[in-house]
Every structure is written in structure tokens, then in C-alpha cells.
Design an enzyme around this catalytic site. Structure first.
Site, PDB file in Angstrom:
ATOM      1  N   HIS A 151      65.491  30.113  52.450  1.00  0.00           N
ATOM      2  CA  HIS A 151      64.817  30.782  51.332  1.00  0.00           C
ATOM      3  C   HIS A 151      63.348  30.425  51.275  1.00  0.00           C
ATOM      4  O   HIS A 151      62.727  30.486  50.207  1.00  0.00           O
ATOM      5  CB  HIS A 151      65.447  30.376  50.001  1.00  0.00           C
ATOM      6  CG  HIS A 151      66.915  30.605  49.945  1.00  0.00           C
ATOM      7  ND1 HIS A 151      67.821  29.611  50.206  1.00  0.00           N
ATOM      8  CD2 HIS A 151      67.621  31.721  49.689  1.00  0.00           C
ATOM      9  CE1 HIS A 151      69.045  30.110  50.095  1.00  0.00           C
ATOM     10  NE2 HIS A 151      68.959  31.380  49.789  1.00  0.00           N
ATOM     11  N   GLY A 203      72.415  35.824  47.824  1.00  0.00           N
ATOM     12  CA  GLY A 203      71.166  36.563  47.754  1.00  0.00           C
ATOM     13  C   GLY A 203      70.981  37.425  48.984  1.00  0.00           C
ATOM     14  O   GLY A 203      71.485  37.097  50.064  1.00  0.00           O
ATOM     15  N   HIS A 216      69.280  37.751  54.048  1.00  0.00           N
ATOM     16  CA  HIS A 216      69.881  36.962  55.134  1.00  0.00           C
ATOM     17  C   HIS A 216      70.645  37.837  56.118  1.00  0.00           C
ATOM     18  O   HIS A 216      71.475  37.350  56.866  1.00  0.00           O
ATOM     19  CB  HIS A 216      70.837  35.927  54.549  1.00  0.00           C
ATOM     20  CG  HIS A 216      70.249  35.080  53.481  1.00  0.00           C
ATOM     21  ND1 HIS A 216      69.114  34.340  53.681  1.00  0.00           N
ATOM     22  CD2 HIS A 216      70.624  34.857  52.190  1.00  0.00           C
ATOM     23  CE1 HIS A 216      68.809  33.684  52.563  1.00  0.00           C
ATOM     24  NE2 HIS A 216      69.709  33.987  51.648  1.00  0.00           N
TER      25      HIS A 216
END
Lengths: 333, 333
Positions: B220, B54, B57
Site C-alpha cells: 500500500h 482494497g 492489488h
């Protein structure tokens, strides 16, 4: 106030101790005097470079000590100039017989204290000292802390270019000349989504409503040009690029571009902003020769960014590309 | 929500476009497919490495594409796994005839999608694929998004070490072996002062009162181990170091230490935290062989930090020291 610190008084000392622990191979930190030196001093006969200023702008300046950039950096307390004794100690320590360049951001305290230090060292040892003052912020003509423009992002680029010139064995006059040329060819503009919080104050330096941003901020939480409703990144980019281009020295040459984070804006957003800036520069016919995106001259935990453009000649570009090995900037070494 | 973005939907695409603009010499970005490649592909006969996950980051993973590290990175939407088609396209594109290593953080979606992609590519082209899953977070045994431990900071170190092994011409089995050894020798623990805000949600993922911190957070905005009143950095360091040392593989060897910022914590605080961590490691008799302090695997605009320790053998240290040239990590090149 939410910060990873032990105490308000010990912030700078503790951070310098951490820097020393993190880079024992590259830095020697005088934690008591708040001076960051190279672990391996430069060889005799080369110009040395000293910079410094208030803390809270990391990696500037301590993170730029090392091969190809600074020889020493003097850290003041948060947003407070280092004292003359610090600067003179650093200057005397790094002198290798070819003179020392001081790179100073244009704030009244910094300029005064570096001047005093230069006089002290010159009187004591006869060391030749040159000074370049950066004053690239187009947001305001004068500010709370300056007569004339504030020194901001161009300082990073001046330190890199002057550092390479010194490493190449140029004379003090030549190193100072290219530093001055770089400084004068640079313009910057910043913006904030949030204020920073100075540890000793414990609360944000200014209030910024949830739907507003401040355009033209400095790096100490000082006021900007004006406030606006938060806008899309493309609009914000325009508000940075337009005033810079209006004052950037004219010419056919391309630029070195620094899209700098103020400390609390994630890299995802900085890249996104750079993309918008790049489109505007392309549309304006300004070629980006080199670019840098990230946190290089910050304002504690402020969210936001600044843009710096330097109209660069071939000499500057060559010096920019030369190897550098510091905690904050590293390539080719 | 205060962010430097154009629109909630376009964040990842716009950021990738900015990355492409910032690094034309080093990266080639497929902005449509959200894949970051090296500008200059690796030579034939060497193992290639693909990672991804995802977005949110950064610099992980796209910022670690380049010589000595990754060959390609697949960016999902914010905190969302890339899809199998993306991973298979990247894998097929970077294959140089010596096989491809997938480095995957242990989240259910990522593991599943990389597995599907590996099967697709193997079936289509016969490319040999090995996979290493990182699962280094000691905070929780299972989480909202994982069976087993979450993959966090060790991923950066695995990507560096595996990348160097691939660059050195080792076989797929050997590259996978050192990646697995590194992954299994690493443990991490994180903490947050503030929540992150996912653009699509428009508000913080969790509420954290002004005087509290959360220990054991993931990357997250998922819950941590527990909440505490905000403590001095020395106490926070202890809450990271102790659980890591309790689970770190035993031995006389020293460690690679990563003190990682979560995105909105300034470098000043990260160095300060590293100083506290270094003291505790010294007291525990753990030698730090190499260290890294900064934002490497972030969680959008979360303030806080994580610590990763890897018990490192000589082979790992040699590979760690090998030249690397990526936007996010660079030395010796």
C-alpha cells in the site's frame, strides 16, 4: 535507470536463466544461444513453429513456447533481431519431418534474418519452411525499423492459432494458410503514457511531458502518430478503436480482442481500458467472440496499452479455443 | 499522474465493469456492490470461499474467482477494506450449505470488517463461517495498517490451496485447517524501485530518489525496513531471501516459491530476479517444488517485486497442482 538487473550486458542471458529455473518442467532453455525450446519436443510428423525477435516484449516470444503454441523461440538482445545462426539452429532442432513455420514480426532485421536462416536450413537439410510475416499496426505506414506496417499484437494471436493447427496435425501449407489468414485479419493500435528505457541507453527513449500521452506508438519506443494531452480512458479507447475499425476487414463476423499492456500499466487499468473498448465495439456492432486482457507483447517498462482486433472465422475460433500450455498463455491443459 | 482511468472516483467501478466485459463466461460481477462472483456457482454441499480487500492489488482478489479457487471476492476502494455489508452479501450468496471460509489479509480494517460480516451472516442464517488471516510479511512486526505482520503474497497461495480443498469436497474444518497450515508456513519480503500513486492522492505515496530502492515495502505504499542505493539483482535477491529463510519454518520439505511483480516491473526483470532467487535457494539447500513468476498481488503502479516462500507438505502440493480456472491463475482446466 531503475531496473531489476545485474548488468546492462547480461540482461537477456540472466532473464533466460531465470525462465529456465522457473519452468524446468515445460521449457528447455539454451541460455548460450538464447533459444527457448519445449522441454518435451513435439511428436514426429507434425509441423513445428519457430518465432523470435528482440527481447523486451515478454512474455512474447519465449513465454509462448509449449504445447499448442511455439516449438522454439529465438531471443535477440533488447529490441534487436536474433541472428540467422540462432534461427537456423532452432529450426533444425524442432523439425519433425513435416516442415517448419516461421512467424516473424515485420521489422527489417527480423525479416532478413529469418529469411537467411530459412535458406540455410533448406539448403542443408531440405526442411520445408514457410514464413508468415505479421504487419498489423495501423498507426504508421512505414517506420524507423520497417518497410510497411509494424508487426505487433496480432503476433500473439497468430502464434496461438497456428500452434493449435500444427498440434492438430495439419500440413505445413494448411498451418501457414490459417496463420496468414489470421495475420491479415488483424489490426492493432497502441499508446503510451511513458517511454520505455532500454538498459544499454540508460534513459527513456523519448521524453513525454507529465501531462501528455503518445498515440500510435510501436513496441520499441519508436515514435507514434501524434501527441495529445492525457485524456480520460474513454477518449483513449476511441483513439485506438476508431483507426482499427477503419482498417479492419469488413464482414459480419465477430472479433478476437486483445487489450495488451505495454509492461508498466497495472491490470486494474487494463481492465478499465477493456471496459471502454468493449462499449465502443458494442456501439459499432462488432461482436467480441473472445478476449484477452493483460501483458502479452510488451515494450520493457513502458506504461500504456495496445488494442488488437482480429476478424475471426469459425476455424480461427476453434483453434483459439484449443488447449494451450505455455508460461504466458494456458488453458484446457 | 499518468493513469488509464476516467476519473479518480470511478476507478474501481470502471475496472470491475471491464472485468465483467472481459470474462462474461467465467465471472458475474455485481458492479454496484463491487463483488465478483463465479458465473457458474459451485454445486451444493461444498465449502465456499470468500476473500477481498482494497483494490489496487489486481489480479488479487477478483482475478482469482473461479473453479478451484474463490467463490466471491469483495473489492474495496483503492487500498481500502470492503465494508461488512459487501462481505456479508457475498458470503450469503455463495453459501452452498457446507459453510464459508473467509480468507483475510492482516490489516486492521479488513480483519474487523470480515469479522463483522461473519457475525451478521451467522446471526441471520446460521451459516458456519471460518476465517484464516494471512500475516506473512517478515519486513515489519507492526505497520501503519496492522497489528502484527502484514498479509501479502502467501494470500495467493492460500487461496489456491484452500480453493482446491473446497472443490475436492472437504469439510469446512478441513479446508480451514489446510488454509491455516499454508498461511503459517509462508513468509514474504518485498522491495520497491518506485512508489505507487494512489489515484485520489495524485502523487507518489513516497519519494524515492533516482538511485535508491526501498527494502521491505508493503503493498500500500507504506514504509519499508530501510533504503539502500540500487543494487544488482543478485544483491536484491539476497535481501529478500535471507530474511525469509531466517523466519521460514524449518524442515526438510521443499517450498512453493512466488516471485511477484508489484505492478510496473516487466516480466523480463521478474524472470531475471527469479533466476537470482533460485540460485540462492539452491545454495541454501532449499528445494523449490513449485514456482510462479508474474504479477499476482500488486500495488498499483509500483515498480519492484516480492518473494514468498511456503514450506509445503504433500497435501499442499497436491492441492496446488489441482485444476484451477480463474482469470489470474489457470491450469489443468
Amino acid at each position: 535507470m531503475k531496473k531489476l538487473i545485474n548488468s546492462v550486458d547480461g540482461v537477456v542471458t540472466d532473464a533466460l536463466a531465470g525462465m529456465a529455473a522457473a519452468h524446468p518442467d515445460r521449457l528447455r532453455v539454451d541460455v548460450d544461444q538464447h533459444i527457448v525450446y519445449r522441454a518435451t519436443p513435439k511428436e514426429d510428423g507434425k509441423v513445428a513453429i519457430v518465432s523470435g525477435g528482440g527481447s523486451g516484449h515478454e512474455p512474447l516470444h519465449g513465454g509462448f513456447v509449449g504445447f499448442g503454441m511455439l516449438d522454439a523461440a529465438c531471443a535477440g538482445e533488447i529490441f534487436t533481431s536474433p541472428v540467422p545462426d540462432q534461427v537456423s539452429a532452432a529450426t533444425a532442432a524442432v523439425d519433425r519431418g513435416a516442415g517448419v513455420l516461421h512467424i516473424v514480426k515485420n521489422y527489417t532485421g527480423d525479416v532478413m534474418n529469418f529469411d537467411m536462416a530459412a535458406e540455410m536450413v533448406a539448403a542443408e537439410s531440405g526442411t520445408e519452411i514457410a514464413t508468415v510475416v505479421t504487419a498489423d499496426d495501423v498507426a504508421v505506414e512505414d517506420s524507423l525499423y520497417t518497410a510497411g506496417r509494424r508487426g505487433v499484437g496480432v503476433t500473439v494471436i497468430v502464434e496461438k492459432i497456428a500452434g493449435a493447427a500444427a498440434e492438430a496435425g495439419r500440413s505445413l501449407a494448411d498451418v501457414a494458410a490459417v496463420a496468414k489468414r489470421t495475420s491479415e485479419a488483424g489490426r492493432s493500435m497502441g499508446m503510451a503514457l511513458t517511454s520505455c528505457t532500454v538498459p544499454a541507453n540508460g534513459k527513456p527513449s523519448f521524453d513525454l511531458p507529465e501531462d501528455e500521452m503518445e498515440i500510435g506508438i510501436g513496441i520499441h519506443g519508436e515514435p507514434g502518430r501524434h501527441r495529445d494531452k492525457i485524456a480520460p480512458a474513454s477518449e483513449i479507447a476511441k483513439q485506438l478503436v476508431d483507426p482499427i475499425l477503419a482498417e479492419l476487414p469488413e464482414g459480419d463476423r465477430g472479433v478476437i480482442a486483445l487489450l495488451n499492456g505495454m509492461g508498466a500499466s497495472p491490470l486494474l487499468e487494463l481492465y478499465l481500458m477493456y471496459g471502454e473498448v468493449a462499449k465502443l465495439l458494442d456501439a459499432a456492432g462488432v461482436k467480441v467472440e473472445r478476449s484477452l486482457v493483460g501483458n502479452y507483447i510488451t515494450s520493457l517498462d513502458m506504461a500504456g496499452c495496445s488494442l488488437t482486433l482480429v476478424r475471426a472465422d469459425e476455424d480461427m475460433l476453434g483453434l483459439w479455443d484449443a488447449p494451450v500450455n505455455t508460461p504466458g498463455l494456458r488453458w484446457g491443459a
